[in-house]
Design an enzyme around this catalytic site. Structure first.
Site, mmCIF file in Angstrom:
data_model
loop_
_atom_site.group_PDB
_atom_site.id
_atom_site.type_symbol
_atom_site.label_atom_id
_atom_site.label_comp_id
_atom_site.label_asym_id
_atom_site.label_seq_id
_atom_site.Cartn_x
_atom_site.Cartn_y
_atom_site.Cartn_z
ATOM 1 N N GLU A 132 -1.650 -16.648 41.367
ATOM 2 C CA GLU A 132 -0.580 -16.065 40.728
ATOM 3 C C GLU A 132 0.392 -16.728 40.087
ATOM 4 O O GLU A 132 0.834 -16.344 38.719
ATOM 5 C CB GLU A 132 -0.004 -14.687 41.906
ATOM 6 C CG GLU A 132 -0.831 -13.919 42.248
ATOM 7 C CD GLU A 132 -1.329 -12.829 41.148
ATOM 8 O OE1 GLU A 132 -0.592 -12.733 40.041
ATOM 9 O OE2 GLU A 132 -2.388 -12.292 41.521
ATOM 10 N N THR A 149 -0.471 -18.039 31.364
ATOM 11 C CA THR A 149 -1.673 -19.058 31.469
ATOM 12 C C THR A 149 -2.926 -18.220 31.223
ATOM 13 O O THR A 149 -2.961 -17.221 31.974
ATOM 14 C CB THR A 149 -1.659 -20.041 32.496
ATOM 15 O OG1 THR A 149 -0.450 -20.857 32.347
ATOM 16 C CG2 THR A 149 -2.612 -21.165 31.953
ATOM 17 N N LEU A 152 -0.626 -27.635 32.254
ATOM 18 C CA LEU A 152 -0.450 -25.969 32.500
ATOM 19 C C LEU A 152 0.980 -25.566 31.811
ATOM 20 O O LEU A 152 1.238 -24.361 31.695
ATOM 21 C CB LEU A 152 -0.274 -25.855 33.909
ATOM 22 C CG LEU A 152 -1.852 -25.572 34.617
ATOM 23 C CD1 LEU A 152 -1.596 -25.139 35.995
ATOM 24 C CD2 LEU A 152 -2.213 -24.183 33.971
ATOM 25 N N TYR A 195 5.284 -24.997 31.958
ATOM 26 C CA TYR A 195 6.298 -24.258 32.564
ATOM 27 C C TYR A 195 6.160 -24.770 34.130
ATOM 28 O O TYR A 195 6.179 -24.340 34.949
ATOM 29 C CB TYR A 195 5.883 -22.870 32.701
ATOM 30 C CG TYR A 195 5.890 -22.131 31.368
ATOM 31 C CD1 TYR A 195 6.988 -21.235 30.917
ATOM 32 C CD2 TYR A 195 4.599 -21.905 30.613
ATOM 33 C CE1 TYR A 195 6.680 -20.842 29.644
ATOM 34 C CE2 TYR A 195 4.634 -21.399 29.655
ATOM 35 C CZ TYR A 195 6.046 -20.771 29.085
ATOM 36 O OH TYR A 195 5.850 -20.240 27.619
ATOM 37 N N TYR A 209 7.206 -9.238 40.859
ATOM 38 C CA TYR A 209 5.807 -9.065 40.478
ATOM 39 C C TYR A 209 4.920 -10.004 41.688
ATOM 40 O O TYR A 209 3.788 -9.381 42.014
ATOM 41 C CB TYR A 209 5.510 -9.304 39.268
ATOM 42 C CG TYR A 209 4.035 -9.773 39.202
ATOM 43 C CD1 TYR A 209 2.987 -8.761 38.905
ATOM 44 C CD2 TYR A 209 3.479 -11.317 38.930
ATOM 45 C CE1 TYR A 209 1.732 -9.088 38.829
ATOM 46 C CE2 TYR A 209 2.110 -11.430 39.018
ATOM 47 C CZ TYR A 209 1.292 -10.749 38.636
ATOM 48 O OH TYR A 209 -0.153 -10.857 38.556
ATOM 49 N N ASP A 267 3.386 -6.597 36.083
ATOM 50 C CA ASP A 267 3.535 -7.550 34.934
ATOM 51 C C ASP A 267 3.599 -7.027 33.607
ATOM 52 O O ASP A 267 3.599 -5.833 33.525
ATOM 53 C CB ASP A 267 2.486 -8.663 35.175
ATOM 54 C CG ASP A 267 1.044 -8.133 34.940
ATOM 55 O OD1 ASP A 267 0.756 -6.733 34.885
ATOM 56 O OD2 ASP A 267 0.090 -8.933 34.822
ATOM 57 N N CYS A 272 -6.743 -1.702 27.867
ATOM 58 C CA CYS A 272 -5.372 -1.265 27.172
ATOM 59 C C CYS A 272 -4.554 -2.548 27.060
ATOM 60 O O CYS A 272 -3.646 -2.817 27.394
ATOM 61 C CB CYS A 272 -4.708 -0.666 28.704
ATOM 62 S SG CYS A 272 -3.391 0.410 28.104
ATOM 63 N N CYS A 301 -9.335 2.840 23.719
ATOM 64 C CA CYS A 301 -9.164 3.871 24.666
ATOM 65 C C CYS A 301 -10.400 4.566 24.882
ATOM 66 O O CYS A 301 -10.860 5.362 25.909
ATOM 67 C CB CYS A 301 -8.399 4.992 23.812
ATOM 68 S SG CYS A 301 -6.772 4.422 23.506
ATOM 69 N N CYS A 360 -11.509 3.435 28.192
ATOM 70 C CA CYS A 360 -10.616 3.535 29.414
ATOM 71 C C CYS A 360 -11.140 4.535 30.308
ATOM 72 O O CYS A 360 -11.520 5.614 29.809
ATOM 73 C CB CYS A 360 -9.187 3.603 28.809
ATOM 74 S SG CYS A 360 -8.078 3.753 30.125
ATOM 75 N N CYS A 380 -4.501 9.958 30.087
ATOM 76 C CA CYS A 380 -3.692 9.242 29.437
ATOM 77 C C CYS A 380 -2.643 10.027 28.632
ATOM 78 O O CYS A 380 -3.122 10.496 27.560
ATOM 79 C CB CYS A 380 -3.917 8.094 29.183
ATOM 80 S SG CYS A 380 -2.542 6.829 28.094
ATOM 81 N N THR A 400 9.309 -21.405 25.008
ATOM 82 C CA THR A 400 9.543 -19.934 24.966
ATOM 83 C C THR A 400 10.814 -19.742 24.075
ATOM 84 O O THR A 400 10.717 -18.720 23.201
ATOM 85 C CB THR A 400 10.046 -19.492 26.308
ATOM 86 O OG1 THR A 400 8.688 -19.594 27.113
ATOM 87 C CG2 THR A 400 10.058 -18.166 26.402
#
Length: 360
Positions: free
Chosen positions: A35, A41, A78, A80, A118, A136, A190, A197, A200, A206, A295
């Site tokens: 996670e 990434t 990677l 961050y 999260y 997220d 999505c 759609c 989905c 929805c 960022t």
């Protein structure tokens, strides 16, 4: 949302779920690592790093006891890097405060360094079966469309509303699978912009699909563009070695870089600034440009080679073999390659030269 809505999504997930290594385990350490790596990434990139990182640090104890430089080296590329530093801090906290056992309650997980709502929800639901949401960017998008939320999802009140809606929709029998199904749906059908759609499992339930405005949801307030910065990356060589420094600043903390000068890239002026900082040197060559987008800022770099008259007192000078063992940020990847060429040339008596060219 009704139980049948949740079951529709789970049935779909059972048919299409990707076979990912971290989905084959309930080990909270492995789930936690995946996670953290998956933040900002791509999945395909993470697969290799995930396997190599676990080879280096197979347990929480191994990660907690490792030198920070070794952890950052395993993370190299990677980006961050605060993720890696916090990962190790959390491992050390687990060893000192939880007896080396990953905590099983949501609040205890949330209290670990580098873990927000999260990640705590993802670990708690997948590893321990807790009915906690893992919201997220993908899930914000799915939920805003499904429930027809037409307000800026950057507003804390709106985010809280979405988290509550998602939490109340989690089936107690499969909370981890349900959270992963939401993320999978957001990553596949999505998606941002125009969603698929027609593929989905929720297209008849929805709100946005029925109203025909899924392509404009979720609503985001426009972000400020990142700040552009001019950076001189100074490759200072002497006797087959090159000057490096370990960053103490919050940004890229603990990683190695070459001497950096902000807001000035003219060789003559950079040489003057270097001399004012105590480096007795002469300009040799301009090795080209490189660019890296963070960022909130962009580094527009010019890579400049200077030859030192002498090694400054207390300076860290390394040869090529030592250079390759140090953790460098991706931002200076082009400069690292130039440095390796310069050091190789020194080893072979100047047979090679670093080419000045635009870095990709």
């Amino acid at each position: 949302m009704t139980p049948s809505d949740a079951q529709l999504l789970l049935d779909w997930y059972d048919r299409v779920r990707r076979d990912l290594p971290w989905r084959r385990t309930k080990n909270p350490y492995c789930i936690w690592l995946s996670e953290i790596m998956l933040q900002q990434t791509r999945v395909e990139t993470v697969k290799g790093y995930y396997a190599r990182f676990l080879e280096c640090f197979p347990t929480i104890e191994a990660l907690a006891q490792a030198p920070q430089g070794q952890v950052l080296k395993a993370w190299e590329g990677l980006g961050y890097y605060s993720r890696a530093r916090n990962l190790q801090k959390a491992a050390q906290t687990i060893m000192s405060e939880h007896g080396g056992v990953f905590p099983a309650s949501y609040q205890q997980i949330l209290a670990l360094p580098g873990i927000g709502p999260y990640t705590a929800g993802a670990i708690g639901s997948i590893a321990f079966g807790l009915c906690e949401p893992a919201v997220d960017g993908n899930v914000y998008r799915v939920a805003s469309r499904f429930y027809g939320i037409r307000e800026d999802v950057g507003i804390p009140r709106v985010q809280k509303e979405i988290r509550e809606l998602v939490k109340n929709s989690i089936p107690s029998s499969r909370p981890g699978d349900y959270n992963q199904a939401l993320m999978e749906l957001g990553a596949s059908h999505c998606c941002p912009g125009t969603p698929a759609c027609e593929l989905c499992p929720w297209n008849e339930r929805c709100d946005a699909c029925m109203e025909g405005d899924a392509d404009v949801l979720p609503i985001h307030e426009k972000k400020k563009p990142p700040k552009e910065m001019e950076i001189a990356v100074c490759l200072l060589t002497c006797g087959g070695r090159i000057y490096v420094t370990r960053r103490e600043e919050r940004m890229l903390n603990g990683l190695y870089v070459f001497h950096l000068i902000e807001e000035e890239t003219r060789p003559s002026r950079v040489e003057q600034l270097l001399r004012e900082s105590g480096f007795r040197c002469r300009f040799v060559q301009d090795l080209g440009k490189a660019r890296h987008v963070f960022t909130h800022r962009v580094w527009n770099m010019r890579i400049l080679h200077f030859e030192l008259d002498e090694t400054p007192a207390g300076a860290q000078m390394v040869d090529r073999a030592q250079l390759e063992k140090l953790p460098f940020p991706t931002a200076v990847k082009a400069a690292v390659q130039k440095a390796k060429t310069l050091l190789s040339a020194a080893e072979t008596g100047g047979q090679q030269t670093a080419r000045a060219e635009e870095a990709p």
